[in-house]
Design a protein around this motif. Structure first.
Motif, mmCIF file in Angstrom:
data_model
loop_
_atom_site.group_PDB
_atom_site.id
_atom_site.type_symbol
_atom_site.label_atom_id
_atom_site.label_comp_id
_atom_site.label_asym_id
_atom_site.label_seq_id
_atom_site.Cartn_x
_atom_site.Cartn_y
_atom_site.Cartn_z
ATOM 1 N N VAL A 1 3.120 -21.850 26.275
ATOM 2 C CA VAL A 1 2.398 -23.101 26.546
ATOM 3 C C VAL A 1 1.230 -23.275 25.573
ATOM 4 O O VAL A 1 0.440 -22.347 25.375
ATOM 5 C CB VAL A 1 1.879 -23.112 28.004
ATOM 6 N N SER A 2 1.151 -24.448 24.982
ATOM 7 C CA SER A 2 0.016 -24.802 24.114
ATOM 8 C C SER A 2 -0.510 -26.169 24.544
ATOM 9 O O SER A 2 0.281 -27.084 24.813
ATOM 10 C CB SER A 2 0.441 -24.851 22.644
ATOM 11 N N LEU A 3 -1.829 -26.295 24.619
ATOM 12 C CA LEU A 3 -2.439 -27.549 25.077
ATOM 13 C C LEU A 3 -3.893 -27.602 24.642
ATOM 14 O O LEU A 3 -4.587 -26.585 24.641
ATOM 15 C CB LEU A 3 -2.367 -27.637 26.613
ATOM 16 N N GLU A 4 -4.339 -28.804 24.282
ATOM 17 C CA GLU A 4 -5.757 -29.039 23.993
ATOM 18 C C GLU A 4 -6.276 -30.138 24.904
ATOM 19 O O GLU A 4 -5.592 -31.144 25.126
ATOM 20 C CB GLU A 4 -5.960 -29.423 22.526
ATOM 21 N N ILE A 5 -7.473 -29.942 25.441
ATOM 22 C CA ILE A 5 -8.139 -30.938 26.277
ATOM 23 C C ILE A 5 -9.542 -31.137 25.730
ATOM 24 O O ILE A 5 -10.292 -30.172 25.556
ATOM 25 C CB ILE A 5 -8.204 -30.484 27.751
ATOM 26 N N ASN A 6 -9.880 -32.381 25.449
ATOM 27 C CA ASN A 6 -11.197 -32.690 24.889
ATOM 28 C C ASN A 6 -12.219 -32.928 25.994
ATOM 29 O O ASN A 6 -11.870 -33.257 27.137
ATOM 30 C CB ASN A 6 -11.115 -33.924 23.994
ATOM 31 N N GLN A 7 -13.467 -32.765 25.621
ATOM 32 C CA GLN A 7 -14.549 -33.007 26.577
ATOM 33 C C GLN A 7 -14.493 -34.456 27.062
ATOM 34 O O GLN A 7 -14.286 -35.381 26.296
ATOM 35 C CB GLN A 7 -15.893 -32.731 25.906
ATOM 36 N N GLY A 8 -14.662 -34.638 28.378
ATOM 37 C CA GLY A 8 -14.705 -35.979 28.943
ATOM 38 C C GLY A 8 -13.351 -36.574 29.281
ATOM 39 O O GLY A 8 -13.275 -37.736 29.694
ATOM 40 N N GLU A 9 -12.279 -35.802 29.133
ATOM 41 C CA GLU A 9 -10.958 -36.348 29.468
ATOM 42 C C GLU A 9 -10.740 -36.368 30.982
ATOM 43 O O GLU A 9 -11.339 -35.598 31.735
ATOM 44 C CB GLU A 9 -9.850 -35.520 28.804
ATOM 45 N N PHE A 10 -9.843 -37.255 31.406
ATOM 46 C CA PHE A 10 -9.399 -37.366 32.798
ATOM 47 C C PHE A 10 -7.892 -37.175 32.772
ATOM 48 O O PHE A 10 -7.151 -38.051 32.348
ATOM 49 C CB PHE A 10 -9.776 -38.748 33.345
ATOM 50 N N ILE A 11 -7.435 -35.999 33.180
ATOM 51 C CA ILE A 11 -6.073 -35.576 32.895
ATOM 52 C C ILE A 11 -5.407 -35.007 34.150
ATOM 53 O O ILE A 11 -6.075 -34.386 34.980
ATOM 54 C CB ILE A 11 -6.081 -34.535 31.746
ATOM 55 N N ALA A 12 -4.114 -35.266 34.295
ATOM 56 C CA ALA A 12 -3.334 -34.670 35.375
ATOM 57 C C ALA A 12 -2.283 -33.752 34.775
ATOM 58 O O ALA A 12 -1.620 -34.115 33.796
ATOM 59 C CB ALA A 12 -2.667 -35.744 36.225
ATOM 60 N N ILE A 13 -2.153 -32.566 35.351
ATOM 61 C CA ILE A 13 -1.060 -31.656 35.003
ATOM 62 C C ILE A 13 -0.081 -31.709 36.167
ATOM 63 O O ILE A 13 -0.417 -31.331 37.293
ATOM 64 C CB ILE A 13 -1.586 -30.235 34.746
ATOM 65 N N VAL A 14 1.108 -32.226 35.894
ATOM 66 C CA VAL A 14 2.040 -32.619 36.945
ATOM 67 C C VAL A 14 3.287 -31.747 36.897
ATOM 68 O O VAL A 14 3.850 -31.499 35.823
ATOM 69 C CB VAL A 14 2.447 -34.104 36.783
ATOM 70 N N GLY A 15 3.717 -31.294 38.074
ATOM 71 C CA GLY A 15 4.957 -30.527 38.162
ATOM 72 C C GLY A 15 5.333 -30.284 39.602
ATOM 73 O O GLY A 15 4.484 -30.334 40.497
ATOM 74 N N HIS A 16 6.614 -30.031 39.837
ATOM 75 C CA HIS A 16 7.083 -29.715 41.175
ATOM 76 C C HIS A 16 6.727 -28.269 41.518
ATOM 77 O O HIS A 16 6.287 -27.494 40.665
ATOM 78 C CB HIS A 16 8.589 -29.927 41.266
ATOM 79 N N SER A 17 6.951 -27.895 42.766
ATOM 80 C CA SER A 17 6.744 -26.517 43.192
ATOM 81 C C SER A 17 7.596 -25.581 42.333
ATOM 82 O O SER A 17 8.775 -25.830 42.107
ATOM 83 C CB SER A 17 7.145 -26.385 44.662
ATOM 84 N N GLY A 18 6.966 -24.514 41.834
ATOM 85 C CA GLY A 18 7.683 -23.564 40.991
ATOM 86 C C GLY A 18 7.723 -23.920 39.520
ATOM 87 O O GLY A 18 8.311 -23.194 38.723
ATOM 88 N N SER A 19 7.055 -25.007 39.148
ATOM 89 C CA SER A 19 7.090 -25.467 37.748
ATOM 90 C C SER A 19 6.200 -24.638 36.838
ATOM 91 O O SER A 19 6.376 -24.622 35.619
ATOM 92 C CB SER A 19 6.657 -26.933 37.665
#
Length: 228
Positions: free
Chosen positions: A27-45
């Motif tokens: 997994v690779s991901l960048e999140i900037n300061q001040g973002e409004f973000i959802a990480i979405v997945g089903h159970s077990g994802s």
């Protein structure tokens, strides 16, 4: 500008070998300061495992995690605890309130670990509870509050020390529709005030209310999009 959160090639593997489970798989991901973000997945994802990594509640088996420019992937438990206490406010689906403490006491609790004096703690906790509309419920214990009110206490606890990151794990999962709207409005206001707000959810209705949606499946990020 350096991202607030930078994850690169992160793995978390349970039961290594023939029956291994890759809870996080490169997994690779960048999140900037001040973002409004959802990480979405089903159970077990893998979304809950990823939340534990982002919140410094667990460490990856391999890969990089830089938080505010600091490599936190290989820190000791005490160092991770210090980062959690100063950088991240947690909101959990189950509220995680202490039953024998009133609302004020629950919000004060993490401030104790910051070494603040009693009077200062009470003032900060009172301000946080007022921000979530519970100024008249400060002396109520969790069993004297509705589910929505308990979650607002949990939000107040998360924001009291003014951490730059709010990490919310299924924050509306145990709430009715009215309380869900109230909690989402509070999270939106926190974002508008400059906080980085990360919501872990399985609910597309919640995901539709944020700016950016990252979807995770079988331990891998499968999409990363901006809401129109």
């Amino acid at each position: 500008m350096e991202p607030l959160i930078r994850v690169k090639n992160m793995y978390k593997i349970y039961n290594p070998g023939e029956n291994e489970v890759r809870a996080l798989d490169d997994v690779s991901l960048e999140i900037n300061q001040g973002e409004f973000i959802a990480i979405v997945g089903h159970s077990g994802s893998g979304k809950s495992t990823f939340m534990n990594m982002l919140g410094c509640l667990d460490t990856p088996d391999s890969g990089e995690y830089f938080l505010d420019g600091k490599d936190v992937a290989n820190l000791s438990d005490n160092e991770l605890s210090d980062i959690r206490n100063h950088k991240i406010g947690f909101i959990f689906q189950g509220f995680n309130l202490i039953p024998n403490l009133d609302a004020l006491g629950n919000v004060e609790l993490p401030l104790i670990y910051r070494g603040l004096g009693k009077q200062q703690r009470k003032e900060i906790a009172g301000e946080a509870l007022s921000k979530v509309g519970l100024e008249n419920r400060m002396d109520h214990r969790p069993n004297q509050l509705s589910g929505g009110q308990q979650q607002r206490v949990a939000v107040a606890r998360a924001i009291a020390a003014q951490p730059p990151i709010i990490l919310a794990d299924e924050p509306t999962g145990n709430l009715d529709s009215k309380s869900t709207i109230e909690i989402m409005n509070i999270l939106k206001d926190l974002h508008k005030s400059g906080r980085t707000v990360i919501i872990i959810t399985h609910d597309d209705e919640i995901a539709n209310q944020v700016d950016r949606v990252v979807r995770i499946m079988d331990g891998k990020i499968v999409s990363d999009s901006v809401n129109p």
